[in-house]
Design a protein around this motif. Structure first.
Motif: not given
Length: 823
Positions: A452-455, A666-668, A708-711, A781-782
């Protein structure tokens, strides 16, 4: 149709997967399609179908016998001639013999022939194709791809089909080796593993879905392609569950005849019972379409907002980490010291935040470290393979250990080491060949948290599917491993529900297959899990029943909602505000899931005049719950961003690199949920069902949430924020006024800055990790995720955004813990 891609060559083209992929690639702009199989007559008909596509590609059909590797070389020369000057961009290898093979009645000559089809001829195709693709990679911004279809027999052999299992296992090893060798050189080599029958009735493993997955793999950015895409169909899993033992078909779309002749792919038999499919309803697209229609009619305004998930964060690679791994391995002092391992496991414990002994018992991990660290002098892929041959290294336990070390390293701000340990854990899991274990299942679950952080979301879901397969094999839902297994199954069940609602597919885990007493012992031993168990149970029931019928009538929807009310009424305690505890994190996430389930039930009713009134109040309530829930989740991070902006900092406080900054990735998928809920609010306001202040409050809340996701993704959200800004102006929403209520201590200049679509901090901002390295903001952010303090009912939050000073930030982060990574 304009052509924007080169050539696709399909080896083993049949009426199922092969034709499906060829058709989709043709529709999306491939200039030339070359299809090959043994059956020349059927092949000619498939070629005619492809040629019939409007303004379609140039199509060539060539007969080939992949069971005769010598003749394959001759046919490859014909393929080369047919290519001409067209760039070779994609090759699909989709051939295998799939008949049964019983021990000792199956001639060795047939086993040899099966190996020729699955492995030897694939090697010859790769030997021809990859040099051409390397040349393509030097002249094309895209990464050309060699894609191979496979099934579960490669990792879960069945005696009744041992020959196919042997061949698919060898094929998988070959593809993985090619992936490791050529991914960093610009050619993507990947495996599409199909768990289920390929037929129109299959919810997941129908030909079109498989083609879409192939397109995603082909579209991966250079150096970022994943090795495997795993597709699991619920009907296949139900077939396994009903049979009470592993299925004999290994999840392939198998021809169950005893015909021993080589068969091309494209067979379409039924595995398990046929399941009636409900038409897919993409709630985001539906709500967006409703708002588009209203704004076009009322204001002549149109917008797109496709919300296609980026392959990576800004400047961040997602799946490929070979350069990082090589750099990191040179910096590591191998073998790892026990003190270093203890240090990372302490951070891991903080990041997980479970009551002792925890989801993973770090005492067991330390025992594994003590026993095997000295052996791990070389933990590269080649070193691990050699180690496995020369020692009895337990790859399941060590995969779990390194997944925990990766999370610990990420928590302390060392992203390079975290990524390296993550890759090492993945490699160890791939090398594991013994009986499935709970440690392997846990390792996959932790790898999912790291993914979730890297991909991307699909990358994380692919790893979670492996966790589910192992859990299913072990039977942990039937209490085979006591409360530790049930605890893990609960989280996997929750993750599966999220994936189902996000991907618009039926869940892999069916609520009807779970005994009502499944979690009784767990709830008795760990009462803090009771609310989570109740919410997950409700969600599972609603999601399954929403897919059970082709069309849900109003009466059926009301019956489902009555069931929700019944289950909620029988919960032992209502949702409560509980600061910074494991329970409050997961309870809130499960609550958000439930609100999204209610949206899925009711949003289709917004599109029909007869049901709009009955649906809109439920949709508004659910949308408000989703937005307020994410508001609570994001709140600490947004506090820090607001504080840093108001103090005009060009970098974030060093405290953000501490272990306590790790609660929610934070995820899409969260972005889609937030925007779905926002479109519901806008639609209700435009129809006079919501007051101006209420609509303004929640749209302002969305504007704040998107920071937050924008970051993480930077400009990828600019169109979304611009659209939100335009709609706010058209609807005359009081965004600044509501931002002032949400952020009472912030200056007017700050509020205007935020309302004017400007980011709180520039995208190039970086922070300094504890090891002194600069960490780009998108990496930060990830890996930094906020906790929860209150439940989602206090919308105005008067204490929010109070212009925090450095000591306030320090105190805030010292109290943050507990991951909520099931999101």
């Amino acid at each position: 149709m304009s052509t924007s891609f080169g050539a696709l060559v399909v080896f083993g083209s049949g009426p199922g997967v092969g034709h499906g992929i060829a058709t989709l690639f043709a529709e999306r702009g491939f200039a030339k399609i070359i299809i090959l199989s043994r059956d020349a007559d059927r092949l000619a008909k498939e070629a005619d179908k492809l040629r019939s596509l409007g303004n379609g590609p140039e199509v060539k059909d060539i007969a080939i016998d992949l069971g005769n590797p010598e003749s394959v070389e001759v046919i490859l020369q014909k393929v080369q001639q047919s290519l001409g000057d067209t760039l070779l961009e994609c090759v699909l290898y989709n051939a295998a013999r799939t008949g049964k093979s019983h021990f000792f009645n199956f001639p060795s000559e047939n086993l040899e022939n099966d190996l020729k089809i699955a492995v030897i001829s694939l090697y010859k195709v790769a030997q021809w194709a990859i040099p051409h693709m390397l040349q393509t990679a030097t002249t094309c911004a895209r990464s050309p791809a060699l894609l191979v279809t496979s099934g579960l027999l490669a990792t879960q052999p069945a005696p009744a089909m041992f020959s196919l299992a042997v061949c698919k296992s060898g094929q998988r090893s070959l593809v993985q080796s090619l992936h490791k060798e050529f991914e960093t050189k610009g050619v993507h080599v990947g495996l599409i593993t199909i768990g289920g029958s390929v037929s129109d009735s299959s919810k997941v493993t129908n030909a079109r879905n498989i083609a879409e997955e192939a397109w995603k793999m082909f579209g991966a950015a250079k150096g970022q392609g994943q090795f495997e895409a795993l597709m699991m169909d619920p009907a296949y899993l139900e077939h396994q569950h009903t049979a009470g033992s592993p299925a004999t078909d290994g999840g392939l779309d198998v021809n169950h005849s005893n015909n021993s002749k080589p068969q091309d792919s494209g067979w379409e038999p039924s595995v398990g019972r046929a399941v009636e499919t409900r038409p897919k309803v993409d709630v985001y697209e539906l709500t967006k379409g409703l708002v588009q229609d209203v704004l076009q009619r009322q204001h002549g305004y149109s917008f797109e907002c496709m919300l296609v998930e980026p392959h990576s964060s800004v400047h961040q690679t997602t799946q490929s980490s070979a350069p990082t791994s090589r750099a990191t391995i040179e910096q590591l002092n191998l073998p790892l010291s026990l003190s270093h391992v203890k240090h990372l496991l302490e951070h891991f414990d903080k990041i997980m935040g479970w009551p002792n002994p925890g989801l993973v018992d770090t005492r067991d991990l330390l025992m594994t470290a003590r026993a095997y660290l000295a052996l791990m002098i070389d933990i590269s892929a080649e070193g691990l393979s050699t180690l496995l041959k020369t020692t009895r290294l337990p790859m399941d336990s060590t995969a779990l250990l390194f997944a925990a070390l990766a999370l610990g390293a990420v928590a302390k701000g060392d992203l390079n080491q975290g990524r390296f340990y993550f890759d090492t854990s993945l490699e160890m899991a791939k090398l594991f060949v013994s009986q499935q274990t709970l440690d392997l299942c846990l390792a996959y679950y932790l790898q999912h948290l790291l993914a979730l952080r890297f991909g991307t979301s699909s990358y994380a879901q692919g790893i979670m599917a492996h966790a589910f397969l192992v859990a299913h094999h072990l039977g942990i839902q039937r209490n085979s491993h006591g409360n530790p297994g049930l605890r893990l199954f609960l989280l996997i069940y929750m993750a599966d529900q999220y994936g189902s609602t996000q991907q618009n597919t039926e869940p892999l885990i069916r609520a009807s297959s779970i005994d009502v007493r499944t979690f009784e012992n767990l709830a008795e031993a760990e009462p803090h899990l009771q609310t989570l168990i109740d919410l997950v149970t409700i969600n599972g029931y609603v999601i399954e029943h929403s897919y059970r019928n082709t069309v849900l009538t109003d009466d059926e929807i009301r019956a489902l909602e009555a069931r929700i009310g019944e289950l909620c009424a029988h919960r032992k305690r209502p949702l409560q505000s509980d600061s910074g505890t494991f329970k409050s994190n997961y309870d809130l996430i499960a609550y958000i899931h439930m609100m999204c389930c209610r949206l899925k039930l009711r949003v289709p009713g917004l599109a029909t005049q007869s049901s709009i009134i009955a649906s809109i109040s439920t949709c508004v309530h659910a949308a408000q719950g989703v937005l307020a829930g994410y508001h609570q989740l994001y709140r600490p991070i947004l506090n820090v961003l607001c504080g840093a902006h108001s103090m005009q900092q060009k970098s974030l406080p060093e405290q953000l690199a501490t272990p306590n900054a790790a609660s929610l990735a934070v995820t899409w998928r969260q972005v889609r949920r937030i925007m779905t809920s926002t479109f519901v609010i806008i639609f209700a306001y435009q129809h006079g069902e919501l007051l101006h202040d209420d609509a303004s409050r929640f749209v302002a809340m969305t504007r704040l949430l998107l920071e937050y996701p924008r970051w993480r993704w930077g400009g990828k959200l600019d169109e979304l924020i611009q659209t939100l800004h335009d709609i706010s102006n058209l609807a005359n929403l009081a965004i600044v006024k509501q931002l002032r209520a949400l952020l009472p201590e912030q200056s007017e200049q700050f509020l205007q800055h935020l309302a004017a679509r400007q980011p709180l901090l520039p995208s190039e901002t970086s922070i300094v990790g504890q090891n002194g390295q600069d960490i780009p903001s998108n990496h930060w952010s990830a890996t930094c995720w906020p906790p929860i303090y209150d439940m989602p009912f206090e919308y105005d939050l008067p204490d929010f955004g109070n212009g925090m000073q450095a000591e306030d930030v320090q105190q805030l982060w010292s109290s943050i813990w507990n991951p909520a990574d099931v999101l």
